[in-house]
Design a protein around this motif. Structure first.
Motif, PDB file in Angstrom:
ATOM      1  N   LEU A   1      40.391  44.428  38.493  1.00 53.98           N
ATOM      2  CA  LEU A   1      40.941  43.606  39.559  1.00 53.98           C
ATOM      3  C   LEU A   1      40.254  42.241  39.590  1.00 53.98           C
ATOM      4  CD1 LEU A   1      42.897  43.921  42.093  1.00 53.98           C
ATOM      5  CD2 LEU A   1      40.810  44.376  43.387  1.00 53.98           C
ATOM      6  N   PHE A   2      38.967  42.219  39.277  1.00 54.31           N
ATOM      7  CA  PHE A   2      38.198  40.974  39.282  1.00 54.31           C
ATOM      8  C   PHE A   2      38.216  40.282  37.926  1.00 54.31           C
ATOM      9  CE2 PHE A   2      36.492  43.611  42.635  1.00 54.31           C
ATOM     10  CZ  PHE A   2      36.380  42.725  43.696  1.00 54.31           C
ATOM     11  N   SER A   3      38.093  41.053  36.853  1.00 55.65           N
ATOM     12  CA  SER A   3      37.954  40.447  35.523  1.00 55.65           C
ATOM     13  C   SER A   3      39.271  39.980  34.948  1.00 55.65           C
ATOM     14  CB  SER A   3      37.304  41.445  34.560  1.00 55.65           C
ATOM     15  OG  SER A   3      38.152  42.565  34.362  1.00 55.65           O
ATOM     16  N   GLY A   4      40.380  40.580  35.429  1.00 54.01           N
ATOM     17  CA  GLY A   4      41.673  40.166  34.907  1.00 54.01           C
ATOM     18  C   GLY A   4      41.930  40.641  33.509  1.00 54.01           C
ATOM     19  N   GLU A   5      41.270  41.710  33.074  1.00 54.20           N
ATOM     20  CA  GLU A   5      41.545  42.254  31.746  1.00 54.20           C
ATOM     21  C   GLU A   5      42.996  42.703  31.709  1.00 54.20           C
ATOM     22  OE1 GLU A   5      38.370  45.165  30.804  1.00 54.20           O
ATOM     23  OE2 GLU A   5      37.406  44.203  32.512  1.00 54.20           O
TER      24      GLU A   5
ATOM     25  N   GLY B   1      42.387  37.440  37.085  1.00 50.36           N
ATOM     26  CA  GLY B   1      41.566  38.271  37.940  1.00 50.36           C
ATOM     27  C   GLY B   1      41.090  37.494  39.158  1.00 50.36           C
ATOM     28  N   LEU B   2      40.531  38.230  40.107  1.00 48.46           N
ATOM     29  CA  LEU B   2      40.048  37.585  41.323  1.00 48.46           C
ATOM     30  C   LEU B   2      38.883  36.642  41.042  1.00 48.46           C
ATOM     31  CD1 LEU B   2      40.195  40.466  43.966  1.00 48.46           C
ATOM     32  CD2 LEU B   2      41.720  38.495  43.736  1.00 48.46           C
ATOM     33  N   SER B   3      38.090  36.939  40.025  1.00 49.82           N
ATOM     34  CA  SER B   3      36.974  36.039  39.707  1.00 49.82           C
ATOM     35  C   SER B   3      37.488  34.672  39.282  1.00 49.82           C
ATOM     36  CB  SER B   3      36.101  36.648  38.607  1.00 49.82           C
ATOM     37  OG  SER B   3      35.452  37.804  39.057  1.00 49.82           O
ATOM     38  N   GLU B   4      38.543  34.662  38.479  1.00 45.61           N
ATOM     39  CA  GLU B   4      39.093  33.373  38.059  1.00 45.61           C
ATOM     40  C   GLU B   4      39.785  32.676  39.223  1.00 45.61           C
ATOM     41  OE1 GLU B   4      41.796  31.386  34.515  1.00 45.61           O
ATOM     42  OE2 GLU B   4      41.342  33.523  34.491  1.00 45.61           O
ATOM     43  N   ARG B   5      40.459  33.448  40.066  1.00 47.66           N
ATOM     44  CA  ARG B   5      41.085  32.839  41.231  1.00 47.66           C
ATOM     45  C   ARG B   5      40.033  32.271  42.181  1.00 47.66           C
ATOM     46  NH1 ARG B   5      46.647  35.307  43.403  1.00 47.66           N
ATOM     47  NH2 ARG B   5      47.874  34.684  41.603  1.00 47.66           N
TER      48      ARG B   5
ATOM     49  N   THR C   1      34.807  39.312  50.406  1.00 50.76           N
ATOM     50  CA  THR C   1      34.834  40.587  51.121  1.00 50.76           C
ATOM     51  C   THR C   1      35.249  41.712  50.188  1.00 50.76           C
ATOM     52  OG1 THR C   1      35.329  39.512  53.229  1.00 50.76           O
ATOM     53  CG2 THR C   1      35.922  41.837  53.030  1.00 50.76           C
ATOM     54  N   CYS C   2      36.238  41.437  49.353  1.00 53.90           N
ATOM     55  CA  CYS C   2      36.687  42.435  48.379  1.00 53.90           C
ATOM     56  C   CYS C   2      35.572  42.739  47.378  1.00 53.90           C
ATOM     57  CB  CYS C   2      37.934  41.920  47.667  1.00 53.90           C
ATOM     58  SG  CYS C   2      38.776  43.135  46.634  1.00 53.90           S
ATOM     59  N   ARG C   3      34.859  41.710  46.965  1.00 49.38           N
ATOM     60  CA  ARG C   3      33.759  41.912  46.025  1.00 49.38           C
ATOM     61  C   ARG C   3      32.624  42.698  46.679  1.00 49.38           C
ATOM     62  NH1 ARG C   3      31.514  36.722  42.865  1.00 49.38           N
ATOM     63  NH2 ARG C   3      30.838  36.130  44.963  1.00 49.38           N
ATOM     64  N   ALA C   4      32.351  42.397  47.963  1.00 49.01           N
ATOM     65  CA  ALA C   4      31.320  43.148  48.678  1.00 49.01           C
ATOM     66  C   ALA C   4      31.717  44.613  48.828  1.00 49.01           C
ATOM     67  CB  ALA C   4      31.080  42.518  50.052  1.00 49.01           C
ATOM     68  N   ALA C   5      33.024  44.861  49.038  1.00 52.83           N
ATOM     69  CA  ALA C   5      33.499  46.239  49.136  1.00 52.83           C
ATOM     70  C   ALA C   5      33.303  46.969  47.809  1.00 52.83           C
ATOM     71  CB  ALA C   5      34.971  46.259  49.543  1.00 52.83           C
ATOM     72  N   TYR C   6      33.524  46.264  46.711  1.00 49.77           N
ATOM     73  CA  TYR C   6      33.301  46.863  45.390  1.00 49.77           C
ATOM     74  C   TYR C   6      31.819  47.153  45.165  1.00 49.77           C
ATOM     75  CZ  TYR C   6      33.105  47.211  40.288  1.00 49.77           C
ATOM     76  OH  TYR C   6      32.876  47.621  38.996  1.00 49.77           O
TER      77      TYR C   6
ATOM     78  N   ALA D   1      32.037  51.278  44.494  1.00 52.01           N
ATOM     79  CA  ALA D   1      32.787  50.886  43.300  1.00 52.01           C
ATOM     80  C   ALA D   1      33.972  51.792  43.018  1.00 52.01           C
ATOM     81  CB  ALA D   1      31.861  50.851  42.087  1.00 52.01           C
ATOM     82  N   THR D   2      33.994  52.988  43.618  1.00 55.19           N
ATOM     83  CA  THR D   2      35.090  53.931  43.351  1.00 55.19           C
ATOM     84  C   THR D   2      36.191  53.857  44.401  1.00 55.19           C
ATOM     85  OG1 THR D   2      33.978  55.699  44.585  1.00 55.19           O
ATOM     86  CG2 THR D   2      33.510  55.532  42.226  1.00 55.19           C
ATOM     87  N   ALA D   3      35.958  53.129  45.499  1.00 52.81           N
ATOM     88  CA  ALA D   3      36.979  53.039  46.545  1.00 52.81           C
ATOM     89  C   ALA D   3      38.179  52.242  46.038  1.00 52.81           C
ATOM     90  CB  ALA D   3      36.403  52.385  47.795  1.00 52.81           C
ATOM     91  N   ARG D   4      39.378  52.651  46.460  1.00 51.18           N
ATOM     92  CA  ARG D   4      40.574  51.952  45.998  1.00 51.18           C
ATOM     93  C   ARG D   4      40.633  50.561  46.635  1.00 51.18           C
ATOM     94  NH1 ARG D   4      45.000  53.495  43.435  1.00 51.18           N
ATOM     95  NH2 ARG D   4      44.416  55.690  43.637  1.00 51.18           N
ATOM     96  N   LEU D   5      40.736  49.521  45.811  1.00 51.70           N
ATOM     97  CA  LEU D   5      40.761  48.139  46.280  1.00 51.70           C
ATOM     98  C   LEU D   5      42.115  47.517  46.004  1.00 51.70           C
ATOM     99  CD1 LEU D   5      37.301  46.899  44.930  1.00 51.70           C
ATOM    100  CD2 LEU D   5      37.815  47.728  47.228  1.00 51.70           C
ATOM    101  N   GLU D   6      42.492  46.576  46.856  1.00 48.07           N
ATOM    102  CA  GLU D   6      43.719  45.818  46.656  1.00 48.07           C
ATOM    103  C   GLU D   6      43.401  44.326  46.672  1.00 48.07           C
ATOM    104  OE1 GLU D   6      46.784  46.795  49.367  1.00 48.07           O
ATOM    105  OE2 GLU D   6      46.877  48.914  48.784  1.00 48.07           O
ATOM    106  N   ALA D   7      44.095  43.596  45.825  1.00 45.88           N
ATOM    107  CA  ALA D   7      43.871  42.147  45.772  1.00 45.88           C
ATOM    108  C   ALA D   7      44.391  41.494  47.041  1.00 45.88           C
ATOM    109  CB  ALA D   7      44.577  41.549  44.560  1.00 45.88           C
TER     110      ALA D   7
END
Length: 513
Positions: free
Chosen positions: A264-268, A273-277, A322-327, A331-337
């Motif tokens: 979600l963050f790396s955009g693989e 990904g969220l990091s690039e955004r 906030t999404c990154r802090a949740a991760y 790290a196993t919790a389901r995240l949404e962009a």
């Protein structure tokens, strides 16, 4: 003193297999959970340059092509490179000319990998969380140690069209595929910036060697060309590639929950990904800050949309954090962009009209001009001091300007008769607010009042054209042009009028990661 080549190998071996938090990028390398075979990965020296049209291209160029730099996501820089990249403060449409030189003393990469003895495969969400806390969400699979030099010219374009003009100017001057480093490259930077009417900044970073060049751009090319011959007396980790633990056969699918969130963050895969955004948002906020700073400098009331959109961009940045802090917390919790509406609003561009206003006096004497009219706003040119000499007429006006370009000499227009009537000192946010004058064939009387209450002036009662003008809230007196001989024969104010901002659309590659 330790042999630099042996030290380089120690640094490379010490980096391999170590865990990393590939999303949060926090702190020192973690404990190793895996081991395996180690293979040589080449070395040698490279030197070159690249015109980067986006933040992603800039990061890859700082990785010098990305052979070992691009791991989990395109923005996972080493800490020193991240700090250097952040210092450039690139904006939404910035382009970067990167000149690099590298010496790779040693390069190693992981072949087959396996879990170390005593490290258990996680079998539950709780065990997986504990694994990530101890070992991170990936490990160093390749490392380069040596030294490198990066010099970056940043073209702070205000719109996409201006960015394209920079590209066209470079294509006309040198071509975008060349790798030869000559002094003509730095000369072309100056020419391109002038023709495209953009501000350009320069920063340089050297690692691996205690040799440091002078900070000015002229020293970059000879230093880069000679870099391969410099002793690497302080070899540094200059490139890494990371792998996710899902690539380790023993773990495999047990790590998939974490891998999905990390992507979600790396955009693989397809999309950003969220990091690039997040980097896009940083560039957008840098541009908004530049616009807001220009309003403050000139004491002009800002377009109300700027504060609204900046608040939206900061909120979007906070949503990603906030999404990154949740991760980081689970790290196993389901995240949404999160949705990022500020990226759809675009990037602000100043809308300024320049005009010569308030003709005072006549056509005698020799002309003098306001310096650098075309680039005045982008270089934030502004009056910092105005002084007068007057008798029965205005004998002399003295002007001093400042800005982001080369320093300007103080200007003296007129003769030395009359008495000194003092000066206005115009710091940031202090401007000329009122002009009162009486003129005929010459400027007979002139009074200037600043926004903080300073007032200077004098002169006689001749002249048949009175003037009393208060500068509107959307305008600023940038400076003056006119005519002079032994007296001040003519004077005109150079006025900039600020209209509503132009919001330039941002090209977002995809709607979601």
């Amino acid at each position: 003193m330790a042999d630099p080549s042996e030290l380089a190998q120690q640094v490379a071996r010490g980096a391999l297999f170590r865990g990393r938090h590939c999303v949060t990028g926090s702190g020192e390398p973690l404990e190793a959970a895996v081991g395996g075979t180690v293979l040589p990965a080449g070395g040698g020296s490279t030197v070159g340059w690249q015109l980067c049209r986006s933040r992603q291209e800039l990061v890859r160029s700082l990785h010098s092509g990305g052979s070992l730099g691009i791991g989990l996501g395109p923005l996972n820089l080493l800490n020193a490179k991240q700090a250097f990249s952040d210092s450039l403060k690139t904006t939404s449409f910035s382009l970067s000319l990167v000149v690099w030189a590298r010496q790779v003393a040693t390069a190693m990469e992981v072949g087959q990998s396996h879990l170390l003895e005593g490290v258990a495969v996680p079998t539950s969400a709780a065990e997986l969380e504990a694994f990530v806390a101890l070992y991170g969400d990936g490990f160093v699979a390749a490392a380069e140690v040596g030294g490198e030099c990066h010099g970056v010219f940043t073209f702070y374009a205000q719109s996409r069209e201006q960015a394209r003009m920079v590209e066209r100017e470079f294509e006309a001057g040198l071509g975008l595929g060349g790798l030869a480093l000559t002094p003509a490259l730095v000369e072309t930077v100056t020419t391109v910036a002038r023709h495209a009417e953009v501000n350009v900044g320069f920063r340089m970073q050297v690692s691996g060697s205690r040799a440091q060049p002078p900070a000015e751009a002229a020293s970059l090319i000879p230093f880069a060309r000679d870099f391969a011959g410099l002793p690497l007396d302080h070899p540094a980790l200059i490139g890494v590639r990371t792998r996710g633990y899902e690539s380790v056969p023993a773990i495999g699918g047990a790590f998939q929950l974490v891998a999905t969130n990390r992507q979600l963050f790396s955009g693989e895969g397809p999309g950003e990904g969220l990091s690039e955004r997040r980097e896009r948002l940083e560039g957008l906020i840098h541009q908004m800050d530049w616009v807001a700073g220009t309003y403050r400098l000139y004491a002009v009331a800002p377009d109300p949309s700027l504060a609204v959109q900046r608040a939206a961009a900061r909120a979007d940045l906070g949503a990603i954090d906030t999404c990154r802090a949740a991760y980081a917390a689970a790290a196993t919790a389901r995240l949404e962009a999160p949705k990022l509406p500020s990226l759809a609003a675009g990037s602000p561009e100043l809308n300024v009209t320049l005009g010569d206003e308030l003709l005072m006096g006549g056509n005698g004497g020799a002309p003098f001009t306001f310096p650098g009219r075309a680039e005045a706003i982008r270089q934030r040119r502004h009056l910092v001091e105005v002084a007068l000499r007057t008798g029965s007429r205005v004998d002399q006006i003295r002007l001093r300007y400042a800005g982001e370009g080369d320093p300007l000499e103080a200007e003296v227009h007129g003769g030395g008769s009359g008495g000194d009537r003092g000066r206005l000192e115009l710091g940031e946010g202090v401007v000329i607010r009122r002009i009162e004058a009486l003129s005929g064939t010459r400027v007979d009387r002139l009074f200037l009042t600043s926004s903080d209450g300073q007032r200077i002036g004098g002169g006689g009662e001749a002249g048949d054209r009175p003037l009393d003008w208060t500068v509107p809230a959307d305008s600023v007196v940038l400076g003056f042009s006119g005519r002079c001989g032994r007296e001040l024969d003519g004077l005109r104010a150079m006025v900039a009028r600020f209209g509503p901002l132009i919001w330039q659309p941002l090209e977002v590659a995809a709607e979601g990661p």
